[in-house]
Scaffold this active site. Structure first.
Site, PDB file in Angstrom:
ATOM      1  N   VAL A  11       0.610  -1.230  -0.054  1.00 12.83           N
ATOM      2  CA  VAL A  11       0.006  -0.121   0.097  1.00 12.83           C
ATOM      3  C   VAL A  11       0.903   1.107   0.093  1.00 12.83           C
ATOM      4  O   VAL A  11       0.580   2.258  -0.884  1.00 12.83           O
ATOM      5  CB  VAL A  11      -0.755  -0.223   1.171  1.00 12.83           C
ATOM      6  N   THR A 122      -5.797  -0.844   7.407  1.00 14.17           N
ATOM      7  CA  THR A 122      -7.002  -1.395   7.773  1.00 14.17           C
ATOM      8  C   THR A 122      -7.223  -1.662   9.076  1.00 14.17           C
ATOM      9  O   THR A 122      -6.371  -2.586   9.603  1.00 14.17           O
ATOM     10  CB  THR A 122      -7.075  -2.860   6.966  1.00 14.17           C
ATOM     11  N   ARG A 152      -6.592  -3.068  -5.250  1.00 15.87           N
ATOM     12  CA  ARG A 152      -6.483  -4.570  -5.193  1.00 15.87           C
ATOM     13  C   ARG A 152      -4.823  -5.008  -5.690  1.00 15.87           C
ATOM     14  O   ARG A 152      -4.278  -4.370  -6.586  1.00 15.87           O
ATOM     15  CB  ARG A 152      -7.244  -4.976  -6.171  1.00 15.87           C
ATOM     16  N   GLY A 258      -7.412 -15.898  -0.392  1.00 16.83           N
ATOM     17  CA  GLY A 258      -6.059 -15.893   0.819  1.00 16.83           C
ATOM     18  C   GLY A 258      -5.656 -14.379   0.649  1.00 16.83           C
ATOM     19  O   GLY A 258      -6.244 -13.577   0.613  1.00 16.83           O
ATOM     20  N   CYS A 261      -5.226  -9.774   3.219  1.00 14.53           N
ATOM     21  CA  CYS A 261      -6.459  -8.840   3.700  1.00 14.53           C
ATOM     22  C   CYS A 261      -7.668  -9.656   4.011  1.00 14.53           C
ATOM     23  O   CYS A 261      -7.961  -9.620   5.210  1.00 14.53           O
ATOM     24  CB  CYS A 261      -6.566  -7.874   2.585  1.00 14.53           C
TER      25      CYS A 261
END
Ligand code: NAD
Length: 438
Positions: A11, A122, A152, A258, A261
């Protein structure tokens, strides 16, 4: 604008480079010195289509720089994006927030009034409110916002530059105005902007991942029912997905999800809901998780049946190690878990993956790895298709049949052209799909 991006994994590195590409001055920060040295050299820490070009272009522009020196951070900019990992806590379903807390606590004494910490990691709902409370005494006048990341893996560069939505959870007009300025080019391009409170922003992320995980497990549950009656889950998925209220995406039956996340996010959500006294509201996620894990077991069981119950002396070729195509990420990879399980059952397993072999070797060193599909399949008694890389769909099954000992393929991703492979002499098996009648 000037900003730092703390944590340069999937990220962080994509966000940092995207922000620099928008014209901002960005300092990327990490505690991993090797990672920072490679990034400064233009080498991304992960395989992601388009990332190397973007990184090199933004480094060359002079607007992106990387450092391990935390003392530079607060002085560099008034805005700090936090992109560190929030993995599952060992022995618990909860998210491990220690890295996020370390970053916020480390920054606090150096912040000035008006500075803004923006979380992208997150986190369980309530985290930003709790961290804001800590900041109140340690960094008076500094604020905290949550701006969850929806990129993604495999599409990260595209998703970061053209997101489907920007969600910001803020508790002040100043926070909203800073984030509107940062994302101004995207907002001008029409990207929807949701301004909300921090709790709602945090929840949007876990609710989205929970919904997608549920859709995947739903169709995999249907595959189990199809197997019981000889029905065809691929046709079922197409017909169900043709209903515009449902839609076809995330309805591909197969080996399940999988990565770093979905599994930990649904577990973290369950744990947080329990703490809030509303565990029952998301208890269905336990079933979603179990259905998902069961697909790995079902794949191993089917493979075992296909070789007659015993792998001793048999060669198994595994196509795919990454948890999904166009990624080199093997964290909680269903493909690697199945390959490992087959080896434990006595098979000689050779694994191919176009990008994930280094990570796979580090995670499961006992498997054999090759960058060559024919080599993986040489003298194989069974071929398993476990990650849906497009190049596997382009394999010539006629040529491959000449290399193997037994032309038997288990297409756990339901992605190969079963008819073509059968016409080329293969026995083809896939979850939720009946064998053709003679
Ligand atoms: P990652 O593990 O790839 O990267 C995390 C980085 O943070 C590492 O480089 C690590 O060295 C660094 N780090 C850890 N502690 C630090 C500290 N104290 N100071 C500075 N750097 C530190 O993680 P990721 O996959 O990029 O995920 C980051 C967050 O974003 C997680 O919360 C994840 O759930 C969320 N997220 C991930 C994705 C994805 O596709 N990977 C998508 C959306 C959201």
């Amino acid at each position: 604008m000037r900003m730092t991006v703390i944590g340069t994994g999937y990220v962080g590195v994509v966000h940092a480079a995207t922000m620099a590409d928008l014209g901002h001055e960005v300092l990327g920060v990490d505690i991993d010195e090797d990672r920072i040295a490679a990034l400064a050299d233009g080498t991304p820490p992960v395989y992601e289509p388009g990332l190397q070009d973007l990184l090199q272009r933004t480094l060359a522009s002079g607007r992106l720089r990387f450092t391990c020196d935390m003392s530079e951070v607060a002085g560099f900019a008034p805005v700090h994006f936090v992109c560190v990992g929030t993995p599952q806590m060992p022995g618990s379903k909860s998210a491990d927030l220690r890295s996020v807390e370390a970053v916020v606590d480390g920054l606090a004494p150096h912040l000035h009034p008006g500075d803004l910490i923006v979380g992208k990691s997150t986190v369980p709902v309530g985290t930003a409110v709790r961290l804001a409370e800590r900041l109140r005494t340690r960094a008076p006048g500094a604020g905290i916002a949550w701006n969850p990341e929806f990129l993604r893996e495999g599409f990260a560069v595209r998703d970061s530059a053209s997101p489907e939505r920007i969600v910001v959870g803020v508790s002040s007009a100043h926070g909203e105005s800073v984030l509107r300025r940062i994302y101004a080019p995207m907002l001008r391009a029409g990207v929807p902007f949701f301004r909300t409170d921090p709790n709602t922003a945090e929840l949007v992320k876990v609710a989205s991942n929970s919904f997608l995980a549920t859709k995947i497990s739903f169709i995999n549950a249907m595959a189990e029912v199809c197997d019981a009656v000889g029905a065809d889950v691929v046709t079922l998925a197409e017909a169900v997905g043709a209903d515009s209220r449902i839609g076809p995406r995330f309805l591909q039956p197969g080996l399940g999800f999988g990565g770093s996340c979905f599994p930990k996010d649904i577990r973290g959500f369950m744990a947080r809901a329990e703490e809030l006294g509303v565990g029952g509201a998301v208890s269905f996620l336990q079933e979603v998780d179990e259905i998902n894990t069961r697909q790995r077991v079902r794949t191993v069981d089917l493979a075992t049946r296909l070789v007659g119950g015993d792998f001793a002396g048999l060669n198994v070729a595994v196509l795919g190690a990454a948890f999904k195509p166009d990624s080199d990420d093997v964290r909680d990879s269903p493909a690697l878990a199945v390959a490992d399980a087959l080896q434990r059952k006595g098979a000689r397993v050779r694994v191919h993956d176009p990008e994930a072999l280094d990570n796979a070797r580090a995670a499961v060193p006992t498997l054999q790895y090759t960058l060559d599909v024919p080599k993986a399949c040489e003298e194989a008694d069974l071929v398993l298709h476990l990650t849906a890389w497009p190049e596997y769909q382009a394999i010539d099954p006629v040529a491959l049949a000449l290399l193997v000992r037994e032309p038997v393929v288990l297409d756990a991703r339901n992605a190969l052209d079963a008819q073509l492979w059968r016409e080329s002499g293969w026995s083809v098996h896939a979850p939720g799909r009946p064998q053709p009648q003679e």
